[in-house]
Write a protein that holds these residues in place. Structure first.
Motif, short mmCIF file in Angstrom:
data_model
loop_
_atom_site.label_atom_id
_atom_site.label_comp_id
_atom_site.label_asym_id
_atom_site.label_seq_id
_atom_site.Cartn_x
_atom_site.Cartn_y
_atom_site.Cartn_z
N CYS A 54 -0.65 -1.93 7.01
CA CYS A 54 -0.53 -0.62 6.53
C CYS A 54 -0.13 -1.05 4.80
CB CYS A 54 0.56 0.12 7.03
SG CYS A 54 1.18 1.47 6.37
N ASN A 55 -1.15 -0.51 3.77
CA ASN A 55 -0.70 -0.50 2.42
C ASN A 55 0.49 0.17 1.83
OD1 ASN A 55 -1.90 1.86 2.20
ND2 ASN A 55 -3.72 1.31 1.06
N SER A 56 1.06 1.20 2.48
CA SER A 56 2.23 1.91 2.17
C SER A 56 3.34 1.46 2.86
CB SER A 56 2.04 3.46 2.59
OG SER A 56 1.65 3.80 4.01
N CYS A 57 3.29 0.52 3.78
CA CYS A 57 4.72 -0.07 4.35
C CYS A 57 5.52 -1.03 3.63
CB CYS A 57 4.02 -0.71 5.83
SG CYS A 57 3.69 0.48 6.90
N PRO A 58 4.87 -2.00 2.66
CA PRO A 58 6.00 -2.73 1.83
C PRO A 58 6.92 -2.24 1.23
CG PRO A 58 3.57 -3.49 1.62
CD PRO A 58 3.61 -2.11 2.26
N GLN A 114 4.85 13.25 14.27
CA GLN A 114 3.50 12.52 14.16
C GLN A 114 3.91 10.94 14.41
OE1 GLN A 114 1.72 13.62 10.55
NE2 GLN A 114 0.35 15.29 11.59
N VAL A 115 2.77 10.13 14.73
CA VAL A 115 3.03 8.93 15.04
C VAL A 115 2.32 8.41 13.76
CG1 VAL A 115 2.11 6.72 16.12
CG2 VAL A 115 2.84 8.72 17.37
N TYR A 116 3.22 7.59 12.71
CA TYR A 116 2.53 7.10 11.55
C TYR A 116 3.56 5.94 11.08
CZ TYR A 116 6.77 9.57 9.22
OH TYR A 116 7.89 10.03 8.92
N THR A 117 3.10 5.37 10.08
CA THR A 117 3.76 4.29 9.35
C THR A 117 3.65 4.49 7.72
OG1 THR A 117 1.96 2.79 9.05
CG2 THR A 117 3.21 2.55 11.06
#
Length: 260
Positions: A54-58, A114-117
């Motif tokens: 996931c590129n928005s997780c760092p 919602q289910v999201y990261t």
């Protein structure tokens, strides 16, 4: 009444002799029997759902690490759950598991979310975008002002790759479960494909295994974990959480370090 009075006197003498201020004396009760743990504790349990794919997780993981460093000596507990639903996008997260995804799905039901990261849940009662530092800090401050009445103590003993966890709980209800987690303190990966191709990730407090125990029939017991073969040199921790299976609300938490 005479019997209770004798018990109270005997306990007072025992506390005086041993000098353990946290000793709890009470009549036997399987639903309220944890010694050495004070009632009315404030804490914040931060559960981040993330993925190396996931590129928005760092940024969320960086915030989690920052909060982890700041929380030393404070009742703030950070947990890093790697989910598996990004694995089909080109990179399989070595720390991801279907088990972690199921836990996030439980929160989706409890919190109507919602289910999201990256998703971060605080004490099982509120969820935020994991990189929203202002919202996360506000939630932590709010939770640290609440006194939770649950009682929990966990201890561990390691033999080879086996970890035995003993637990003792109190002030629980029929809908309360004990969630035990095996935590890998640190880990890293070189991401070769997917949205984060070319990046190197360093992770903290990685949830590697979970077990759920109903506290309806018994307030104490033991469970076992096994350290993954390839990670024998890593540092480990066990966390215990008392959580209402209907609402997701967390009412007690305790951790124990696993000695090498």
């Amino acid at each position: 009444m005479k019997t209770l009075k004798k018990i109270a006197i005997a306990c007072a003498l025992l506390v005086s002799i041993i000098g353990i201020s946290a000793f709890i004396c009470q009549e036997p009760d399987k639903k309220n029997t944890a010694t050495g743990v004070a009632e009315g504790k404030s804490f914040a349990v931060l559960e981040l759902f993330t993925s190396e794919g996931c590129n928005s997780c760092p940024p969320a993981e960086q915030l989690l690490e920052k909060l982890g460093k700041e929380s030393a000596g404070k009742p703030i507990y950070v947990l890093n759950y790697h989910v598996d639903y990004f694995d089909h996008l080109g990179w399989k997260d070595a720390f991801g598991s279907r088990e972690n995804t199921r836990r996030q799905q439980e929160y989706s039901t409890w919190l109507n979310s919602q289910v999201y990261t990256p998703q971060l849940v605080v004490n099982g009662t509120a969820e935020f975008i994991g990189s929203d530092e202002k919202a996360v800090r506000s939630a932590i401050a709010s939770q640290l002002s609440i006194k939770h009445q649950g009682i929990l103590s966990v201890s561990v003993h390691k033999t080879g790759k086996q970890i035995k966890v003993d637990y003792l709980s109190g002030n629980t209800g029929d809908q309360d479960d004990l969630i035990l987690g095996l935590i890998q303190k640190n880990g890293s990966s070189n991401v070769l494909r997917g949205e984060n191709a070319g990046l190197r990730f360093s992770h903290i407090q990685i949830v590697r295994n979970l077990q759920s125990v109903s506290l309806k029939q018994s307030s104490s017991g033991s469970r076992e974990f096994y350290i993954p073969l390839e990670n024998n040199m890593e540092k480990w921790e066990v966390i215990g959480i008392i959580q209402n299976r209907k609402t997701g609300r967390i009412t007690a938490v305790d951790t124990a370090q696993v000695n090498q």
